[in-house]
Every structure is written in C-alpha cells, then in structure tokens.
Scaffold this motif. Structure first.
Motif, PDB file in Angstrom:
ATOM      1  N   GLY A 154       0.798  -1.226   0.000  1.00 59.59           N
ATOM      2  CA  GLY A 154       0.000   0.000   0.000  1.00 59.59           C
ATOM      3  C   GLY A 154       0.828   1.272   0.000  1.00 59.59           C
ATOM      4  O   GLY A 154       1.951   1.323  -0.476  1.00 59.59           O
TER       5      GLY A 154
ATOM      6  N   MET B 195      -5.346   1.303  -0.684  1.00 59.92           N
ATOM      7  CA  MET B 195      -4.140   1.129  -1.501  1.00 59.92           C
ATOM      8  C   MET B 195      -3.707   2.438  -2.151  1.00 59.92           C
ATOM      9  O   MET B 195      -2.628   2.935  -1.938  1.00 59.92           O
ATOM     10  CB  MET B 195      -4.389   0.072  -2.577  1.00 59.92           C
TER      11      MET B 195
ATOM     12  N   THR C  36      -8.821   3.059  -3.947  1.00 60.04           N
ATOM     13  CA  THR C  36      -8.794   1.602  -4.086  1.00 60.04           C
ATOM     14  C   THR C  36      -8.336   0.962  -2.778  1.00 60.04           C
ATOM     15  O   THR C  36      -7.817   1.639  -1.887  1.00 60.04           O
ATOM     16  CB  THR C  36      -7.839   1.170  -5.206  1.00 60.04           C
TER      17      THR C  36
ATOM     18  N   TRP D  37      -7.515  -3.123  -0.506  1.00 62.07           N
ATOM     19  CA  TRP D  37      -7.514  -4.583  -0.379  1.00 62.07           C
ATOM     20  C   TRP D  37      -8.880  -5.078   0.091  1.00 62.07           C
ATOM     21  O   TRP D  37      -9.358  -6.131  -0.329  1.00 62.07           O
ATOM     22  CB  TRP D  37      -6.412  -5.007   0.615  1.00 62.07           C
TER      23      TRP D  37
ATOM     24  N   TRP E  72      -9.500  -7.084  -4.699  1.00 61.59           N
ATOM     25  CA  TRP E  72      -8.337  -6.266  -4.345  1.00 61.59           C
ATOM     26  C   TRP E  72      -8.079  -5.327  -5.516  1.00 61.59           C
ATOM     27  O   TRP E  72      -7.659  -5.758  -6.589  1.00 61.59           O
ATOM     28  CB  TRP E  72      -7.117  -7.143  -4.069  1.00 61.59           C
TER      29      TRP E  72
ATOM     30  N   THR F 245      -6.177  -1.857  -7.097  1.00 58.83           N
ATOM     31  CA  THR F 245      -4.887  -1.181  -6.915  1.00 58.83           C
ATOM     32  C   THR F 245      -4.829   0.127  -7.699  1.00 58.83           C
ATOM     33  O   THR F 245      -5.231   1.170  -7.213  1.00 58.83           O
ATOM     34  CB  THR F 245      -3.742  -2.115  -7.343  1.00 58.83           C
TER      35      THR F 245
ATOM     36  N   TYR G 196      -5.842  -6.678  -8.739  1.00 63.29           N
ATOM     37  CA  TYR G 196      -4.547  -7.276  -8.385  1.00 63.29           C
ATOM     38  C   TYR G 196      -4.704  -8.788  -8.222  1.00 63.29           C
ATOM     39  O   TYR G 196      -4.743  -9.521  -9.211  1.00 63.29           O
ATOM     40  CB  TYR G 196      -3.999  -6.615  -7.117  1.00 63.29           C
TER      41      TYR G 196
ATOM     42  N   LEU H  47      -0.487  -3.059 -11.043  1.00 60.48           N
ATOM     43  CA  LEU H  47       0.029  -2.174  -9.995  1.00 60.48           C
ATOM     44  C   LEU H  47       0.163  -0.734 -10.466  1.00 60.48           C
ATOM     45  O   LEU H  47       0.105   0.194  -9.666  1.00 60.48           O
ATOM     46  CB  LEU H  47       1.378  -2.674  -9.473  1.00 60.48           C
TER      47      LEU H  47
ATOM     48  N   LEU I   8       0.096   4.075  -7.274  1.00 56.31           N
ATOM     49  CA  LEU I   8      -1.016   4.225  -6.329  1.00 56.31           C
ATOM     50  C   LEU I   8      -1.231   5.662  -5.874  1.00 56.31           C
ATOM     51  O   LEU I   8      -1.806   5.902  -4.817  1.00 56.31           O
ATOM     52  CB  LEU I   8      -0.792   3.331  -5.102  1.00 56.31           C
TER      53      LEU I   8
END
Length: 490
Positions: A67, A127, A145, A147, A175, A177, A197, A256, A481
């Motif tokens: 994160g 995240m 975003t 998890w 999840w 990202t 993810y 990612l 992120l």
C-alpha cells in the motif's frame, strides 16, 4: 637551467593560470548554484503528522508491503493543493476492531498543512487514491482503491464528502490497486479504469519461504489474479461497467500501475498497465472503441532480453513532436526500463544504452515521475524504492534510498548525490510519489510516501524555474497508487 628563462616560464604559467581561474570560478559557481535542486522539508515545517501503519502481525501478509498511496488536489477550492493519505492496517480485525482511517490535510500555503477531520476516511486497508471532478460540478472528487474494498467520494464542498460507491455497482473487486480517470470514449465525460490485483485471503495464504528456508512474503503468482474493470461515466456521477463490451474481460489482472495516453498517435486514448509478475499490457483502442492488448507486438510486454518485468510504477516522458515514451519501475536486480516510442505503436527498450538499467539495477522501484526539474533541457527521473521481500540476512536490503537520475556528459543516466537530491540519504520502503507545485512558486516539488513512515516533502529550490507546462498534459494516471489533479492535469 638559466634562471631568467625559468622565472619567465613560471611567470607565464602563473599568468595563464590567472586567466583560467576566473573562468573556473564562474563555472564552478554555476555548478554550485545548480547543485541544490531540492530542500528536504521537516515535519515541523510541514505539520504533516500522518504515519502509514502496515498492520503487520508477523505472518508475512502480502497487503502490508503493497500500500501507501496518496492524492493531491485542490479539494476545498482555495487554489492550493491539499493532500489525502491512504492508511493500512490492521490486517486482523479480531485484534483491533477499528480500521485505521485515511487522513486528509488542507494546504495552508508555504508547504504547511493542517489535518482535516473529514468523514470520508477511505476503505479498510486502502491502496491508492485518484482525484477527479467526475460529476462536473467544479469540485474535485476522489476514488480510493483497497484490499478490502473501494470508495467513490463525491465532494459536496466544505470538506463534506458523500460516499457514492454504489454508482460503481455492488460487484467490488476483491483487491483493487491502480486507477485512471480519463475520457476513453471521447464523449467529454470522465471514465474510470480500475486495476485488479490478486485474490488474497489473509487466513488462507500459503506458507512461502526464502532460498534459505525461512518464511518470506509470497509472490503474486501464488494467487489467482483479479481482472481489471472499465467504467464509462456520464458526467453526472453515474457509471456503467463496460469491461466486457470493450474487450477488457480477458484482462489478466495483477495490475500495480496504469497510465493512459495516445501511444500510437491515432487520436484515441490507449492504456498501458504495469503488471506484477506477468507480461505488461498495452491496450490499444480501435476505431470501434474496443481495446486489444498489443503489448507483445509493440515491444513493451517484456524487457529487451525477453524477461518478465514484475513492474510496479509507470510514468510517461512526452517528447517534442508528440511521442510518448514509457518509463517503468521494476523488481530488484532487473532495473527500471525506458521504452522509447518508435512511432506506429512500436517501442524499443533503450535502458541499457542510456544507462537507466545499470543505475537502477539494485533498486526495487515503485513510484516514478519524470520532469526537467533543473531546466537544463534534459528529462530527469525520480523513483522511490523499497523491497517486498524480507531477505536482509541474505544481503538484500528491505529499505532503500529514493533516487534521482539525470543525463550525464556521456549521455547516460547517473544517480545524483544527496547534495542535489537530499532524499537519497533516507532509507525507507518507498511507495507513492507525486510531482506537483505545492507552494505555488512555479517549480515542481515532490511528495514521497513510505510504509511505516511519514510522508516526505521536497521543495524545489532550483535557481531557475523548472519546466513550465503551458499546455494540458496528454497523459492520465501513472506513478504508483498516487494521483494528482493540478493545472497540468485538469
């Protein structure tokens, strides 16, 4: 030797030296003036009291190392960039019943910030964060975003944010990202790409080990991938899931980083996705609005040696003439990659030729940005680094220094010293990176986030103004992120 001739030669050398010294003094004076590009701001200066907590419980849970995103935008309409920080832990809520909240900070000017107690505190274990005015009411909204879910916040003004996540439906990615706000279908309204993810359950995670047999974090390949999504917006705050309609249903997930731009210069937005542990993806938009992954034939799926990149962060260098080059951070011992746009949607990995691969080989790169920070006409690269594996006992560091890379006299990238880039003295698990003019002085500053650490602000103090972008940026998303809305990206 004749003493007269000896004296004359000494006098001649001295005279020549006198002529050279002023030039050297002037030259070194210029160097000295350009040496200090950034000033490291202390937490006493900025008043940023935030600290990212990864919620580790000693069981090597994958979310605790992934994160750390942030967002920068003028959320309160006072023409200054405010901040939003994603928060992590706890992993196990049976121990701590209350989720750690994300935090907002108002920009008070001159690199000083004040925490704001907004009700919109993000999803559990957030995240990344991406600001945009998706309902076109003049106020900057936010998508976060995570998890354990996601949040779509509509800005009502006065630091009052309404949770309108239901507009994205109830089928939430397990999840999420990366994300990108952009007008993909050219209807003048913002659409939303959300990167998926992996499917991770902290209670069912396999037991993974390092080469010496001790427990370590698992890799993304140990879990099922979560495919990404694409939503079309109507400019009024409503969204439609068009993932299957436009060809994204076969997306492999494990995303990612993501960035949108017209990579083949046909007038339509495309999408590059930095993929962790698999081939990168480059979705080229066709005339009918459908997207097709052309990464392999375009040359961006792998490095020039055919190696999977395990990519994390991505940014774009916009060259004169309109070409968009891709810069992608990568896993330890593989080096960051610069894919040079050759035209017609084709790219070439030139990282070995320009020294970028060699300069970043011993870094595990995450957030990355590029700009001409010192106005010398050359594109500089800044990336933040930190490992995702616990192998310090094997000689591989977990914490790493952020790095600034500039083109040297030999035409190759080289790392700059802490005198020029003071953050390079700091060891951290770096993750997010934002470039923006936080103090409104016309120079591009930097914000760095890290795991279990405080955010780092770097004030640009270059003697000359840094590159001033006079036209709208033609790319959307990027870094790791972390999103930003400023005069360059509106």
């Amino acid at each position: 030797m004749d003493e007269t001739k000896k004296t004359s030669r000494i006098a001649l050398k001295t005279k020549s030296l006198i002529r050279v010294v002023p030039f050297l003094s002037i030259f070194c004076g210029i160097c000295s003036a350009e040496d200090s590009l950034f000033q490291l701001m202390t937490h006493l200066d900025t008043k940023l009291s935030f600290r990212f907590e990864n919620g580790s419980r000693g069981k090597f849970d994958l979310p605790e190392i992934m994160g750390g995103g942030a967002a920068a935008a003028d959320f309160d309409g006072d023409q200054k960039l405010d901040l939003f920080f994603c928060q992590g832990g706890p992993i196990d809520r049976t121990v701590t019943k209350i989720d750690a909240p994300c935090q907002w900070y108002r920009n008070l000017s001159h690199m000083k910030f004040q925490e704001v107690k907004a009700q919109a505190t993000g999803p559990a274990y957030a995240m990344g964060a991406w600001p945009a005015d998706f309902d076109e009411d003049g106020k900057i909204d936010l998508f976060v975003t995570g998890w354990k879910g996601w949040k779509l916040y509509r800005n009502k003004g006065g630091w009052d944010f309404e949770d309108v996540s239901v507009q994205l439906g109830n089928d939430i990615l397990k999840w999420s990202t990366a994300a990108v706000w952009a007008d993909f279908n050219h209807d003048q309204h913002l659409d939303l790409f959300v990167g998926g993810y992996i499917d991770y359950d902290s209670e069912k995670s396999p037991y993974c080990t390092a080469p010496d047999g001790l427990r370590d974090y698992c890799g993304p390949e140990d879990f099922d991938a979560v495919p990404s999504r694409l939503y079309f917006g109507d400019g009024k705050g409503h969204f439609k899931d068009v993932t299957k309609d436009v060809g994204f249903s076969q997306n492999s997930g494990r995303s990612l980083g993501a960035i949108a731009g017209d990579f083949n210069r046909d007038g339509r937005l495309d999408l590059f996705i930095a993929v962790d542990g698999n081939a990168n993806q480059l979705y080229i938009q066709s005339k009918d609005g459908s997207f097709h992954d052309r990464a392999l034939e375009s040359g961006v799926a792998f490095s020039d040696g055919g190696q999977a990149l395990a990519s994390m962060g991505v940014t774009v260098a916009e060259r004169d003439g309109g070409s968009l080059d891709l810069i992608v951070t990568n896993f330890y011992d593989r080096g960051s990659v610069l894919f040079q746009n050759q035209g017609d949607g084709l790219f070439q990995d030139i990282s070995k030729q320009n020294g970028l691969r060699q300069a970043t080989l011993k870094y595990n790169g995450f957030g990355v940005v590029c700009d001409d920070f010192d106005s010398d006409g050359q594109m500089d690269i800044v990336q933040v680094n930190g490992h995702v594996l616990s192998r310090e006992r094997l000689g591989i560091p977990l914490k790493m220094r952020p790095s600034m890379l500039t083109i040297g006299l030999d035409g190759k990238y080289q790392e700059r010293s802490s005198k020029i880039f003071p953050a390079s003295d700091l060891m951290m698990q770096g993750r997010g990176l934002i470039k923006a003019d936080f103090d409104e002085d016309g120079r591009i500053d930097l914000l760095i986030t890290s795991l279990d650490g405080e955010p780092i602000l770097l004030k640009n103090i270059a003697k000359r103004r840094s590159t001033e972008i006079k036209k709208k940026s033609r790319v959307f998303g990027g870094s790791y992120l972390s999103g930003v809305v400023n005069d360059q990206s509106r």
